[in-house]
Design a protein around this motif. Structure first.
Motif, PDB file in Angstrom:
ATOM      1  N   GLN A 119     -25.147  10.122 -20.953  1.00 45.55           N
ATOM      2  CA  GLN A 119     -24.995  11.301 -21.809  1.00 45.55           C
ATOM      3  C   GLN A 119     -23.765  11.216 -22.706  1.00 45.55           C
ATOM      4  O   GLN A 119     -23.603  12.045 -23.606  1.00 45.55           O
ATOM      5  N   VAL A 120     -22.900  10.232 -22.488  1.00 42.65           N
ATOM      6  CA  VAL A 120     -21.685  10.080 -23.291  1.00 42.65           C
ATOM      7  C   VAL A 120     -21.915   9.015 -24.356  1.00 42.65           C
ATOM      8  O   VAL A 120     -22.252   7.871 -24.037  1.00 42.65           O
ATOM      9  N   GLN A 121     -21.736   9.389 -25.625  1.00 42.90           N
ATOM     10  CA  GLN A 121     -21.866   8.428 -26.720  1.00 42.90           C
ATOM     11  C   GLN A 121     -20.610   7.565 -26.778  1.00 42.90           C
ATOM     12  O   GLN A 121     -19.513   8.060 -27.001  1.00 42.90           O
ATOM     13  N   GLU A 132     -16.278  24.951 -22.801  1.00 39.32           N
ATOM     14  CA  GLU A 132     -16.175  23.568 -23.262  1.00 39.32           C
ATOM     15  C   GLU A 132     -15.125  22.791 -22.474  1.00 39.32           C
ATOM     16  O   GLU A 132     -15.331  21.612 -22.145  1.00 39.32           O
ATOM     17  N   TYR A 175     -23.017   6.596 -17.463  1.00 36.06           N
ATOM     18  CA  TYR A 175     -22.752   7.822 -18.243  1.00 36.06           C
ATOM     19  C   TYR A 175     -23.638   7.837 -19.488  1.00 36.06           C
ATOM     20  O   TYR A 175     -23.160   7.782 -20.616  1.00 36.06           O
ATOM     21  N   LYS A 212     -18.574  16.211 -18.833  1.00 44.69           N
ATOM     22  CA  LYS A 212     -19.601  16.410 -19.858  1.00 44.69           C
ATOM     23  C   LYS A 212     -19.023  16.196 -21.256  1.00 44.69           C
ATOM     24  O   LYS A 212     -19.242  16.977 -22.175  1.00 44.69           O
ATOM     25  N   GLN A 213     -18.267  15.114 -21.405  1.00 41.15           N
ATOM     26  CA  GLN A 213     -17.656  14.762 -22.683  1.00 41.15           C
ATOM     27  C   GLN A 213     -18.732  14.194 -23.612  1.00 41.15           C
ATOM     28  O   GLN A 213     -19.476  13.304 -23.231  1.00 41.15           O
ATOM     29  N   PRO A 214     -18.839  14.676 -24.862  1.00 38.02           N
ATOM     30  CA  PRO A 214     -19.922  14.190 -25.730  1.00 38.02           C
ATOM     31  C   PRO A 214     -19.766  12.745 -26.159  1.00 38.02           C
ATOM     32  O   PRO A 214     -20.750  12.050 -26.387  1.00 38.02           O
ATOM     33  N   GLU A 215     -18.518  12.253 -26.288  1.00 39.29           N
ATOM     34  CA  GLU A 215     -18.321  10.872 -26.707  1.00 39.29           C
ATOM     35  C   GLU A 215     -17.011  10.327 -26.152  1.00 39.29           C
ATOM     36  O   GLU A 215     -16.119  11.081 -25.773  1.00 39.29           O
ATOM     37  N   ASP A 246     -16.556  22.019 -19.116  1.00 39.19           N
ATOM     38  CA  ASP A 246     -17.500  20.907 -19.232  1.00 39.19           C
ATOM     39  C   ASP A 246     -16.763  19.578 -19.376  1.00 39.19           C
ATOM     40  O   ASP A 246     -17.171  18.555 -18.800  1.00 39.19           O
TER      41      ASP A 246
END
Length: 304
Positions: free
Chosen positions: A118-120, A80, A116, A88-91, A83
């Motif tokens: 993929q980033v919320q 993690e 980006y 690859k940060q989720p938000e 990532d």
């Protein structure tokens, strides 16, 4: 107890051989043996029956599921973090003052979500002091606020100045102060003030100015949205001191009037604030870059 000791024990338990465990871990057999011996010494019990085919002792059977869980958790955490550093940060969470959120930030948000996807992106409009608090508490990654050197003085804080802007007076179109080209403080003080709520940097700025003038601030109402300011001011004899970026819609509203102040004038500085550790994260780096490039004050509407 060290992680490599658990990994060595786990490799022997799973392969049944010190030699095979050494091959699996990419080290020498003597290294595996020393790691297991150190673990046994730490725990105070033998973990392995050292026979032709290595078998677990009772202590080894007890440790095995815990060793697996610890090693799996470490692998998961390591993955993690890798990532995260790879972008690859989720938000990405941002706290921002209302005027910037409404008028200056939308181009930044559009560019960021395009580059980006993929980033919320999560944006919350808050007062400056509250924004800095949630940044310090780790609830957001970036704050865009009115500068407050008392709250951004920590060495871990990164502060990027964005722009400075004037503070002007918002009144109804038929208000007596609308007849002035520039409003003297002596005239302004005669009318009740509508202010931002506690936790907003503008409240502190106005309070400090009245204190420096040695006069009492007559604040009759506290609000926290720009729409509420416009709706309240246009219907009465109250006045509000607001930054120019909060007055964008007021300039084109025939029911409202915006007038500059006579000396001493008021100004505020808007800054982006984040922390040293967050600047290692590519999405946060990129958001900071976009804000620096795209968040700029509009043309000055206030006549002087």
């Amino acid at each position: 107890m060290r992680l490599e000791q658990l990994e060595a024990f786990l490799a022997v338990a799973e392969t049944g051989s010190f030699q095979h465990a050494a091959h699996k871990c990419g080290v020498t057999q003597s290294t595996i043996s020393r790691q297991v011996q150190a673990l046994e010494a730490k725990l105070g019990v033998p973990l392995l029956h050292r026979t032709a085919k290595v078998k677990l002792t009772l202590g080894g059977h007890c440790l095995l599921p815990h060793a697996r869980k610890i090693c799996q958790e470490w692998c998961s955490a390591n993955r993690e973090i890798h990532d995260l550093l790879a972008g690859k940060q989720p938000e990405l969470c941002v706290a921002v003052i209302h005027s910037v959120c409404a008028y200056y930030l939308p181009p930044v948000l559009q560019r960021f979500t395009r580059d980006y996807p993929q980033v919320q992106l999560r944006v919350t409009a808050l007062g400056s002091d509250r924004s800095l608090k949630v940044l310090r508490d780790g609830l957001v990654d970036v704050a865009i606020v009115m500068q407050n050197r008392f709250l951004t003085a920590s060495s871990e804080m990164i502060v990027d100045p964005l722009y400075e802007e004037s503070i002007a007076v918002l009144v109804g179109a038929n208000h007596p102060l609308a007849d002035f080209t520039t409003i003297p403080w002596s005239e302004l003080l005669q009318y009740p003030q509508v202010m931002f709520k506690d936790g907003y940097g503008m409240q502190r700025l106005v309070q400090e100015q009245f204190h420096s003038l040695g006069v009492e601030l007559n604040a009759v109402l506290e609000l926290n949205t720009l729409d509420a300011f416009r709706g309240t001011i246009r219907q009465g004899d109250w006045v509000a001191l607001l930054p120019e970026s909060a007055l964008v819609d007021a300039y084109s509203d025939p029911t409202l009037a915006v007038r500059p102040l006579e000396d001493p004038t008021l100004r505020r500085q808007v800054v982006l604030v984040t922390t040293q550790d967050r600047l290692q994260i590519p999405p946060i780096q990129y958001f900071r870059q976009l804000v620096s490039e795209l968040v700029k004050p509009k043309a000055n509407h206030i006549a002087s």
